[in-house]
Write a protein that holds these residues in place. Structure first.
Motif, mmCIF file in Angstrom:
data_model
loop_
_atom_site.group_PDB
_atom_site.id
_atom_site.type_symbol
_atom_site.label_atom_id
_atom_site.label_comp_id
_atom_site.label_asym_id
_atom_site.label_seq_id
_atom_site.Cartn_x
_atom_site.Cartn_y
_atom_site.Cartn_z
ATOM 1 N N SER A 46 67.667 -111.924 -20.691
ATOM 2 C CA SER A 46 68.437 -111.916 -19.448
ATOM 3 C C SER A 46 67.596 -111.328 -18.318
ATOM 4 O O SER A 46 66.944 -110.295 -18.487
ATOM 5 C CB SER A 46 69.709 -111.078 -19.628
ATOM 6 N N THR A 47 67.624 -112.005 -17.170
ATOM 7 C CA THR A 47 66.985 -111.492 -15.954
ATOM 8 C C THR A 47 68.029 -111.423 -14.855
ATOM 9 O O THR A 47 68.660 -112.432 -14.525
ATOM 10 C CB THR A 47 65.820 -112.393 -15.503
ATOM 11 N N VAL A 48 68.226 -110.233 -14.312
ATOM 12 C CA VAL A 48 69.192 -110.021 -13.233
ATOM 13 C C VAL A 48 68.430 -109.575 -11.998
ATOM 14 O O VAL A 48 67.674 -108.594 -12.046
ATOM 15 C CB VAL A 48 70.245 -108.972 -13.618
ATOM 16 N N ASP A 49 68.599 -110.303 -10.904
ATOM 17 C CA ASP A 49 67.928 -109.989 -9.642
ATOM 18 C C ASP A 49 68.968 -109.736 -8.562
ATOM 19 O O ASP A 49 69.992 -110.424 -8.496
ATOM 20 C CB ASP A 49 67.026 -111.143 -9.191
ATOM 21 N N ALA A 57 64.962 -104.505 -3.287
ATOM 22 C CA ALA A 57 65.144 -105.525 -4.317
ATOM 23 C C ALA A 57 65.154 -104.855 -5.692
ATOM 24 O O ALA A 57 64.429 -103.889 -5.933
ATOM 25 C CB ALA A 57 64.036 -106.566 -4.252
ATOM 26 N N MET A 58 65.969 -105.382 -6.591
ATOM 27 C CA MET A 58 66.084 -104.838 -7.944
ATOM 28 C C MET A 58 65.981 -105.967 -8.961
ATOM 29 O O MET A 58 66.562 -107.043 -8.750
ATOM 30 C CB MET A 58 67.418 -104.108 -8.111
ATOM 31 N N THR A 59 65.252 -105.724 -10.041
ATOM 32 C CA THR A 59 65.132 -106.681 -11.135
ATOM 33 C C THR A 59 65.360 -105.952 -12.454
ATOM 34 O O THR A 59 64.774 -104.903 -12.695
ATOM 35 C CB THR A 59 63.749 -107.346 -11.154
ATOM 36 N N VAL A 60 66.217 -106.521 -13.288
ATOM 37 C CA VAL A 60 66.494 -105.959 -14.613
ATOM 38 C C VAL A 60 66.237 -107.044 -15.647
ATOM 39 O O VAL A 60 66.822 -108.130 -15.580
ATOM 40 C CB VAL A 60 67.949 -105.459 -14.734
ATOM 41 N N GLU A 61 65.347 -106.753 -16.584
ATOM 42 C CA GLU A 61 65.055 -107.675 -17.681
ATOM 43 C C GLU A 61 65.535 -107.051 -18.992
ATOM 44 O O GLU A 61 65.239 -105.894 -19.275
ATOM 45 C CB GLU A 61 63.565 -107.975 -17.749
ATOM 46 N N GLN A 62 66.272 -107.844 -19.775
ATOM 47 C CA GLN A 62 66.850 -107.335 -21.019
ATOM 48 C C GLN A 62 66.697 -108.356 -22.143
ATOM 49 O O GLN A 62 66.687 -109.566 -21.891
ATOM 50 C CB GLN A 62 68.345 -107.043 -20.826
ATOM 51 N N TYR A 76 65.370 -102.950 -22.533
ATOM 52 C CA TYR A 76 65.830 -102.924 -21.135
ATOM 53 C C TYR A 76 64.669 -102.472 -20.266
ATOM 54 O O TYR A 76 63.961 -101.510 -20.602
ATOM 55 C CB TYR A 76 66.998 -101.939 -21.021
ATOM 56 N N ARG A 77 64.458 -103.170 -19.157
ATOM 57 C CA ARG A 77 63.430 -102.766 -18.200
ATOM 58 C C ARG A 77 63.926 -103.072 -16.790
ATOM 59 O O ARG A 77 64.309 -104.205 -16.497
ATOM 60 C CB ARG A 77 62.110 -103.490 -18.448
ATOM 61 N N ALA A 78 63.960 -102.060 -15.943
ATOM 62 C CA ALA A 78 64.456 -102.222 -14.577
ATOM 63 C C ALA A 78 63.428 -101.728 -13.580
ATOM 64 O O ALA A 78 62.720 -100.744 -13.833
ATOM 65 C CB ALA A 78 65.769 -101.468 -14.388
ATOM 66 N N GLU A 79 63.351 -102.408 -12.455
ATOM 67 C CA GLU A 79 62.427 -102.003 -11.395
ATOM 68 C C GLU A 79 63.123 -102.171 -10.050
ATOM 69 O O GLU A 79 63.778 -103.184 -9.791
ATOM 70 C CB GLU A 79 61.153 -102.844 -11.428
ATOM 71 N N THR A 80 62.989 -101.161 -9.199
ATOM 72 C CA THR A 80 63.511 -101.211 -7.833
ATOM 73 C C THR A 80 62.342 -101.127 -6.868
ATOM 74 O O THR A 80 61.452 -100.296 -7.034
ATOM 75 C CB THR A 80 64.484 -100.049 -7.568
ATOM 76 N N ARG A 81 62.344 -102.007 -5.860
ATOM 77 C CA ARG A 81 61.248 -102.056 -4.899
ATOM 78 C C ARG A 81 61.782 -101.975 -3.480
ATOM 79 O O ARG A 81 62.819 -102.556 -3.157
ATOM 80 C CB ARG A 81 60.448 -103.356 -5.055
ATOM 81 N N SER A 82 61.070 -101.254 -2.651
ATOM 82 C CA SER A 82 61.335 -101.215 -1.212
ATOM 83 C C SER A 82 60.159 -101.903 -0.543
ATOM 84 O O SER A 82 59.070 -101.346 -0.461
ATOM 85 C CB SER A 82 61.469 -99.775 -0.717
ATOM 86 N N GLY A 83 60.376 -103.132 -0.106
ATOM 87 C CA GLY A 83 59.250 -103.928 0.370
ATOM 88 C C GLY A 83 58.300 -104.196 -0.783
ATOM 89 O O GLY A 83 58.694 -104.688 -1.840
ATOM 90 N N SER A 88 61.215 -97.158 -8.272
ATOM 91 C CA SER A 88 61.473 -96.589 -9.595
ATOM 92 C C SER A 88 61.345 -97.663 -10.660
ATOM 93 O O SER A 88 61.536 -98.856 -10.394
ATOM 94 C CB SER A 88 62.870 -95.960 -9.661
ATOM 95 N N ARG A 89 61.007 -97.219 -11.875
ATOM 96 C CA ARG A 89 60.996 -98.083 -13.056
ATOM 97 C C ARG A 89 61.636 -97.319 -14.202
ATOM 98 O O ARG A 89 61.453 -96.119 -14.326
ATOM 99 C CB ARG A 89 59.571 -98.458 -13.474
ATOM 100 N N GLU A 90 62.385 -98.019 -15.032
ATOM 101 C CA GLU A 90 62.916 -97.408 -16.244
ATOM 102 C C GLU A 90 62.888 -98.441 -17.358
ATOM 103 O O GLU A 90 63.052 -99.641 -17.118
ATOM 104 C CB GLU A 90 64.326 -96.859 -16.047
ATOM 105 N N GLU A 91 62.645 -97.958 -18.568
ATOM 106 C CA GLU A 91 62.483 -98.861 -19.708
ATOM 107 C C GLU A 91 63.029 -98.185 -20.953
ATOM 108 O O GLU A 91 62.907 -96.971 -21.120
ATOM 109 C CB GLU A 91 61.005 -99.200 -19.886
ATOM 110 N N ALA A 92 63.644 -98.977 -21.826
ATOM 111 C CA ALA A 92 64.175 -98.433 -23.073
ATOM 112 C C ALA A 92 64.096 -99.491 -24.163
ATOM 113 O O ALA A 92 64.230 -100.694 -23.900
ATOM 114 C CB ALA A 92 65.619 -97.984 -22.889
#
Length: 227
Positions: A46-49, A57-62, A76-83, A88-92
């Protein structure tokens, strides 16, 4: 050895794309969230944008394992970007791993569910009216909270994507197994959310109503299926 979970495999088709609007009731500001699911014989990916405003912008890959007709959160892997800057990044990784809890080191529970993972995993619940489940909502790092679900009466909703016949699922923190008073206190601080799933397989999420502040029964946060 296969692990039994609460999540049935709903049979999501390869390449399924769902578009949602996300906002707060009575406010014109909204943003769009897109979920794409691809499938293999033994897992879903799953990819959630989402994009909020011009820069965020935020992207979550699961990944979710598919085993003997059941689903299990795998990673689970999530990344938030400003420009162009990563905020932030988080992964589990939830399978065949151990993590630090308050009472020691232990594996993740079989019914662990990342918050965004509910878009996929909750589609596998038993949607019989009155059915209940006990899940573990993963928040971050080693933190996961008990979550109870209860399926309500069939209802019909109008959302931007059209009319859908749905089953509502009430989601609330569940600490009754720890202490009844604690369960009532936390229940008062954190009101339940209600998710509505299409009654027809593969049971896409149609609407999610959730609280935006503690100690209020008003579910002002709103996620609705657009396409």
């Amino acid at each position: 050895m296969p692990v039994h979970t609460a999540f049935r495999d709903p049979g999501i088709p390869d390449g399924e794309k769902s578009v949602y609007s996300v906002g707060i009731a009575d406010r014109p500001e909204q943003f769009e969230m897109t979920s794409v699911v691809t499938c293999e014989p033994d897992r879903y990916h799953s990819t959630v944008d989402a994009r909020v405003g011009a820069d965020l912008a935020m992207t979550v890959e699961q990944r979710f394992q598919r085993i003997d007709g059941r689903l299990r959160a795998e990673s689970y892997r999530a990344e938030t970007r400003s420009g162009e800057t990563v905020v932030s990044r988080e992964e589990a990784h939830f399978v065949d791993t151990a993590h630090l809890q308050f009472d020691g080191v232990a594996p993740f529970p079989a019914n662990v569910m990342p918050l965004v993972g509910g878009l996929t995993l909750l589609r596998g619940l038993d949607f019989t009216e009155g059915a209940t489940e006990s899940l573990d909502l993963w928040l971050a790092f080693s933190m996961h909270w008990p979550l109870t679900t209860r399926v309500g009466k069939q209802t019909t909703l109008e959302v931007p994507a059209g009319r859908s016949t749905c089953r509502p699922v009430r989601l609330r923190p569940g600490f009754a197994h720890v202490n009844t008073l604690l369960d009532k206190v936390i229940g008062g601080l954190m009101p339940p959310s209600v998710a509505y799933f299409d009654i027809a397989p593969p049971h896409r999420l149609v609407r999610l109503a959730f609280p935006t502040e503690p100690m209020t029964a008003k579910l002002r946060g709103l996620v609705e299926l657009v396409a």
